[in-house]
Design an enzyme around this catalytic site. Structure first.
Site, PDB file in Angstrom:
ATOM      1  N   TYR A   2      43.561  52.260 -14.556  1.00  0.00           N
ATOM      2  CA  TYR A   2      42.527  51.725 -15.454  1.00  0.00           C
ATOM      3  C   TYR A   2      43.111  51.282 -16.809  1.00  0.00           C
ATOM      4  CZ  TYR A   2      38.400  52.094 -18.545  1.00  0.00           C
ATOM      5  OH  TYR A   2      37.424  51.869 -19.480  1.00  0.00           O
TER       6      TYR A   2
ATOM      7  N   SER B 142      46.048  62.826 -24.999  1.00  0.00           N
ATOM      8  CA  SER B 142      44.587  62.892 -24.958  1.00  0.00           C
ATOM      9  C   SER B 142      44.071  63.757 -26.099  1.00  0.00           C
ATOM     10  CB  SER B 142      44.185  63.514 -23.622  1.00  0.00           C
ATOM     11  OG  SER B 142      42.845  63.903 -23.635  1.00  0.00           O
TER      12      SER B 142
ATOM     13  N   TYR C  25      44.758  70.254 -16.498  1.00  0.00           N
ATOM     14  CA  TYR C  25      45.009  68.874 -16.932  1.00  0.00           C
ATOM     15  C   TYR C  25      45.392  68.838 -18.413  1.00  0.00           C
ATOM     16  CZ  TYR C  25      44.135  64.276 -18.800  1.00  0.00           C
ATOM     17  OH  TYR C  25      44.281  63.099 -19.493  1.00  0.00           O
TER      18      TYR C  25
ATOM     19  N   LYS D 159      49.047  67.751 -20.652  1.00  0.00           N
ATOM     20  CA  LYS D 159      49.205  66.819 -21.783  1.00  0.00           C
ATOM     21  C   LYS D 159      49.931  67.527 -22.930  1.00  0.00           C
ATOM     22  CE  LYS D 159      47.574  63.288 -19.875  1.00  0.00           C
ATOM     23  NZ  LYS D 159      48.460  62.195 -19.530  1.00  0.00           N
TER      24      LYS D 159
ATOM     25  N   ASN E  81      33.293  60.901 -15.123  1.00  0.00           N
ATOM     26  CA  ASN E  81      33.054  60.539 -16.529  1.00  0.00           C
ATOM     27  C   ASN E  81      31.717  59.836 -16.699  1.00  0.00           C
ATOM     28  OD1 ASN E  81      36.411  60.048 -16.262  1.00  0.00           O
ATOM     29  ND2 ASN E  81      35.641  61.436 -17.811  1.00  0.00           N
ATOM     30  N   LEU E  82      31.218  59.910 -17.927  1.00  0.00           N
ATOM     31  CA  LEU E  82      29.849  59.474 -18.199  1.00  0.00           C
ATOM     32  C   LEU E  82      29.609  57.976 -17.948  1.00  0.00           C
ATOM     33  CD1 LEU E  82      27.027  60.110 -19.316  1.00  0.00           C
ATOM     34  CD2 LEU E  82      27.945  59.728 -21.607  1.00  0.00           C
TER      35      LEU E  82
ATOM     36  N   ARG F  85      27.761  71.524 -18.767  1.00  0.00           N
ATOM     37  CA  ARG F  85      28.941  71.532 -17.889  1.00  0.00           C
ATOM     38  C   ARG F  85      29.979  72.473 -18.520  1.00  0.00           C
ATOM     39  NH1 ARG F  85      31.976  65.811 -16.962  1.00  0.00           N
ATOM     40  NH2 ARG F  85      32.564  66.173 -19.120  1.00  0.00           N
TER      41      ARG F  85
HETATM   42  P1  NAD Z   1      44.223  56.067 -13.679  1.00  0.00           P
HETATM   43  O1  NAD Z   1      44.143  57.142 -12.660  1.00  0.00           O
HETATM   44  O2  NAD Z   1      43.368  54.880 -13.521  1.00  0.00           O
HETATM   45  O3  NAD Z   1      45.731  55.579 -13.858  1.00  0.00           O
HETATM   46  C1  NAD Z   1      46.827  56.425 -13.595  1.00  0.00           C
HETATM   47  C2  NAD Z   1      47.767  55.658 -12.679  1.00  0.00           C
HETATM   48  O4  NAD Z   1      48.920  56.473 -12.434  1.00  0.00           O
HETATM   49  C3  NAD Z   1      47.136  55.333 -11.326  1.00  0.00           C
HETATM   50  O5  NAD Z   1      47.366  53.983 -11.032  1.00  0.00           O
HETATM   51  C4  NAD Z   1      47.869  56.240 -10.341  1.00  0.00           C
HETATM   52  O6  NAD Z   1      47.986  55.658  -9.083  1.00  0.00           O
HETATM   53  C5  NAD Z   1      49.208  56.408 -11.049  1.00  0.00           C
HETATM   54  N1  NAD Z   1      49.932  57.653 -10.739  1.00  0.00           N
HETATM   55  C6  NAD Z   1      49.492  58.922 -10.798  1.00  0.00           C
HETATM   56  N2  NAD Z   1      50.474  59.777 -10.474  1.00  0.00           N
HETATM   57  C7  NAD Z   1      51.567  59.021 -10.216  1.00  0.00           C
HETATM   58  C8  NAD Z   1      52.895  59.307  -9.837  1.00  0.00           C
HETATM   59  N3  NAD Z   1      53.309  60.571  -9.614  1.00  0.00           N
HETATM   60  N4  NAD Z   1      53.762  58.283  -9.672  1.00  0.00           N
HETATM   61  C9  NAD Z   1      53.370  57.008  -9.860  1.00  0.00           C
HETATM   62  N5  NAD Z   1      52.121  56.669 -10.206  1.00  0.00           N
HETATM   63  C10 NAD Z   1      51.228  57.666 -10.390  1.00  0.00           C
HETATM   64  O7  NAD Z   1      43.946  56.776 -15.104  1.00  0.00           O
HETATM   65  P2  NAD Z   1      43.751  56.120 -16.538  1.00  0.00           P
HETATM   66  O8  NAD Z   1      42.373  56.434 -16.982  1.00  0.00           O
HETATM   67  O9  NAD Z   1      44.243  54.730 -16.565  1.00  0.00           O
HETATM   68  O10 NAD Z   1      44.709  57.050 -17.375  1.00  0.00           O
HETATM   69  C11 NAD Z   1      46.043  56.687 -17.677  1.00  0.00           C
HETATM   70  C12 NAD Z   1      46.691  57.805 -18.461  1.00  0.00           C
HETATM   71  O11 NAD Z   1      45.928  58.043 -19.646  1.00  0.00           O
HETATM   72  C13 NAD Z   1      46.753  59.143 -17.721  1.00  0.00           C
HETATM   73  O12 NAD Z   1      47.963  59.779 -18.032  1.00  0.00           O
HETATM   74  C14 NAD Z   1      45.595  59.916 -18.307  1.00  0.00           C
HETATM   75  O13 NAD Z   1      45.799  61.299 -18.252  1.00  0.00           O
HETATM   76  C15 NAD Z   1      45.598  59.416 -19.742  1.00  0.00           C
HETATM   77  N6  NAD Z   1      44.299  59.551 -20.406  1.00  0.00           N
HETATM   78  C16 NAD Z   1      43.204  59.020 -19.809  1.00  0.00           C
HETATM   79  C17 NAD Z   1      41.961  59.164 -20.422  1.00  0.00           C
HETATM   80  C18 NAD Z   1      40.727  58.641 -19.768  1.00  0.00           C
HETATM   81  O14 NAD Z   1      39.626  59.111 -20.085  1.00  0.00           O
HETATM   82  N7  NAD Z   1      40.793  57.663 -18.890  1.00  0.00           N
HETATM   83  C19 NAD Z   1      41.876  59.825 -21.646  1.00  0.00           C
HETATM   84  C20 NAD Z   1      43.023  60.339 -22.228  1.00  0.00           C
HETATM   85  C21 NAD Z   1      44.254  60.189 -21.595  1.00  0.00           C
HETATM   86  C1  WQD Z   2      31.344  62.734 -21.856  1.00  0.00           C
HETATM   87  C2  WQD Z   2      30.029  63.427 -22.140  1.00  0.00           C
HETATM   88  C3  WQD Z   2      29.535  65.261 -20.664  1.00  0.00           C
HETATM   89  C4  WQD Z   2      29.101  62.946 -17.021  1.00  0.00           C
HETATM   90  C5  WQD Z   2      37.084  63.744 -20.394  1.00  0.00           C
HETATM   91  C6  WQD Z   2      38.297  64.633 -20.435  1.00  0.00           C
HETATM   92  C7  WQD Z   2      39.196  64.216 -21.551  1.00  0.00           C
HETATM   93  C8  WQD Z   2      39.514  62.728 -21.463  1.00  0.00           C
HETATM   94  C9  WQD Z   2      38.286  61.891 -21.316  1.00  0.00           C
HETATM   95  C10 WQD Z   2      41.514  62.470 -20.247  1.00  0.00           C
HETATM   96  C11 WQD Z   2      30.116  64.950 -22.036  1.00  0.00           C
HETATM   97  C12 WQD Z   2      28.533  64.140 -20.505  1.00  0.00           C
HETATM   98  C13 WQD Z   2      29.308  63.325 -18.325  1.00  0.00           C
HETATM   99  C14 WQD Z   2      27.794  63.066 -16.470  1.00  0.00           C
HETATM  100  C15 WQD Z   2      27.008  63.886 -18.593  1.00  0.00           C
HETATM  101  N1  WQD Z   2      40.290  62.435 -20.310  1.00  0.00           N
HETATM  102  N2  WQD Z   2      28.291  63.784 -19.110  1.00  0.00           N
HETATM  103  N3  WQD Z   2      26.798  63.511 -17.297  1.00  0.00           N
HETATM  104  O1  WQD Z   2      34.465  65.331 -20.973  1.00  0.00           O
HETATM  105  O2  WQD Z   2      34.486  64.016 -23.145  1.00  0.00           O
HETATM  106  O3  WQD Z   2      36.390  63.868 -21.632  1.00  0.00           O
HETATM  107  O4  WQD Z   2      37.483  62.387 -20.245  1.00  0.00           O
HETATM  108  O5  WQD Z   2      42.307  62.879 -21.055  1.00  0.00           O
HETATM  109  O6  WQD Z   2      40.341  65.001 -21.472  1.00  0.00           O
HETATM  110  O7  WQD Z   2      37.867  65.975 -20.619  1.00  0.00           O
HETATM  111  O8  WQD Z   2      34.307  62.786 -20.964  1.00  0.00           O
HETATM  112  O9  WQD Z   2      32.952  61.134 -19.761  1.00  0.00           O
HETATM  113  O10 WQD Z   2      33.377  63.370 -18.676  1.00  0.00           O
HETATM  114  O11 WQD Z   2      31.869  63.239 -20.633  1.00  0.00           O
HETATM  115  O12 WQD Z   2      26.071  64.298 -19.289  1.00  0.00           O
HETATM  116  O13 WQD Z   2      27.551  62.783 -15.299  1.00  0.00           O
HETATM  117  O14 WQD Z   2      29.086  63.032 -21.124  1.00  0.00           O
HETATM  118  O15 WQD Z   2      28.899  66.518 -20.604  1.00  0.00           O
HETATM  119  O16 WQD Z   2      29.291  65.481 -23.012  1.00  0.00           O
HETATM  120  P1  WQD Z   2      34.858  64.117 -21.708  1.00  0.00           P
HETATM  121  P2  WQD Z   2      33.152  62.575 -19.913  1.00  0.00           P
END
Ligand code: NAD
Ligand code: WQD
Length: 337
Positions: A11, A125, A149, A153, A199-200, A292
């Protein structure tokens, strides 16, 4: 620059690859496609009118990575997105999360040392702050993540900080994302969760599309103005631009550089839901469900350091996030499938 992007089919990775290509950089993607589709990379290439070198490989596979780095001796830097990211799943499958996310970071740092690569940008994160005073600011002491998770990080940040001490010429950029949402305005790339979204925003979007019956709002008795949790939602394109800016400003500036990437604005679950309905002129049924486990009532970023030092700030508002999410949803009702 030539940038190797791990997780570039995912993503945030796909949006960042597009932004890198647009800024004139060359992109090599390494992704095992465990949570993504090759089609995302194809679409990025089409949008940019440029090609990407793609390897389907696992970042924990040292031999595969060594072969890729040996093949491309001109890599200037790495953006490391590859990782597993579902908080709930990490509680059930801790071994898989620690192995994938930690070994991936270790293998990449080994490759950097072995192949003389000095720049890395890591996807961290806001979860590393734990439950802390708001707004979250980079200088705070970090919290204790409540799930594997979050621990991966925190540990990956520590590994990279220690590597930067041992390799004083390295530039290590730790970007702490808040809540990424939205999709590219073309509707061609976006978030494609497998199964029921955690996620929301993707959940709201799938309810609106009729794929899910109703949204469960997890708690409306939090100490916030409307009782629902507050988060700092950031448009994925702003986030992508933040990566390019960080790379361009900090490449070869040795040391550890930490930035929050958020908007600095808090939005409640109820506010996001009503904005989505208003902007897209539709109705999203919901019910109030129990809290949650592990949710924090409210957090948002102090995003001023990135603005001050990188000249970057998020410019897309909640309306754009809701509009672009819905465009992506309606144009791709089953993601990339
Ligand atoms: P995503 O799952 O869409 O992207 C992660 C990608 O990494 C995927 O394409 C997956 O196939 C690939 N992948 C996973 N493990 C792998 C491995 N061992 N080798 C090669 N490829 C691998 O997730 P995203 O939302 O794009 O997140 C990207 C990064 O950002 C992640 O590290 C995630 O933890 C971090 N992050 C995401 C969020 C969020 O809410 N989306 C928030 C904070 C941090
Ligand atoms: C947002 C708000 C839920 C779903 C997570 C990870 C964080 C980061 C981002 C990677 C919260 C509420 C959610 C639903 C709801 N990821 N909710 N109904 O929890 O802030 O963060 O994703 O690093 O580490 O913890 O995001 O989108 O899950 O939730 O009411 O069906 O929406 O309770 O308050 P969050 P989220």
């Amino acid at each position: 620059m030539v940038i190797l992007v791990t997780g570039g089919a995912g993503y945030i990775g796909s949006h960042t690859c597009l932004e890198l290509l647009r800024a004139g950089h060359q992109v090599i993607v390494v992704d095992n496609l465990c949570n993504s589709s090759r089609e995302a990379v194809n679409r990025v290439e089409k949008l940019a009118g440029k090609s990407i070198i793609f390897y389907q490989a696992d970042v924990t596979d040292e031999a595969a990575l060594a072969a890729i780095f040996a093949q491309h001796t001109n890599i200037d830097g790495i953006i490391h997105f590859a990782g597993l990211k579902a908080v709930g799943e990490s509680v059930v499958k801790p071994q898989q999360y620690y192995y994938n996310n930690i070994v991936g970071t270790l293998v990449l740092s080994k490759m950097m040392a072995q192949f003389g690569i000095k720049n890395i940008v890591f996807s961290s994160s806001a979860t590393v702050y734990g439950e802390n005073e708001i707004p979250f600011v980079e200088t705070m002491s970090l919290g204790v993540p409540t799930n594997p998770y979050g621990q991966t990080k925190l540990m990956s940040e520590q590994i990279l900080k220690d590597m930067a001490v041992a390799h004083q010429e390295w530039s290590v950029v730790l970007l702490r994302y808040f809540n990424p949402v939205g999709a590219h305005e073309s509707g061609q790339i976006g978030e494609a969760p497998q199964g029921i979204p955690n996620n929301l925003m993707p959940f709201i979007s799938q309810v609106a599309a009729g794929r899910l019956e109703k949204l469960n709002i997890f708690g409306n008795d939090y100490p916030t103005p409307d009782g629902t949790c507050i988060r700092d939602y950031i448009h994925v394109c702003d986030l992508a631009e933040g990566h390019v800016r960080a790379l361009e400003k900090l490449a070869d500036k040795s040391g550890v550089h930490v930035y929050n990437l958020g908007t600095g604005q808090g939005t409640s679950v109820m506010q996001l839901l009503t904005a989505f309905e208003r902007v897209n002129q539709l109705h999203v049924p919901y019910t109030i469900a129990p809290r949650r486990a592990g949710d924090i009532a409210a957090f948002y970023a102090d995003a001023s350091k990135a603005e001050r030092e990188l000249g970057w700030r998020a410019v897309r508002d909640i309306e754009a996030m809701c509009r672009d999410t819905w465009r992506w949803q309606t144009m791709n009702s089953h993601g990339y499938d």
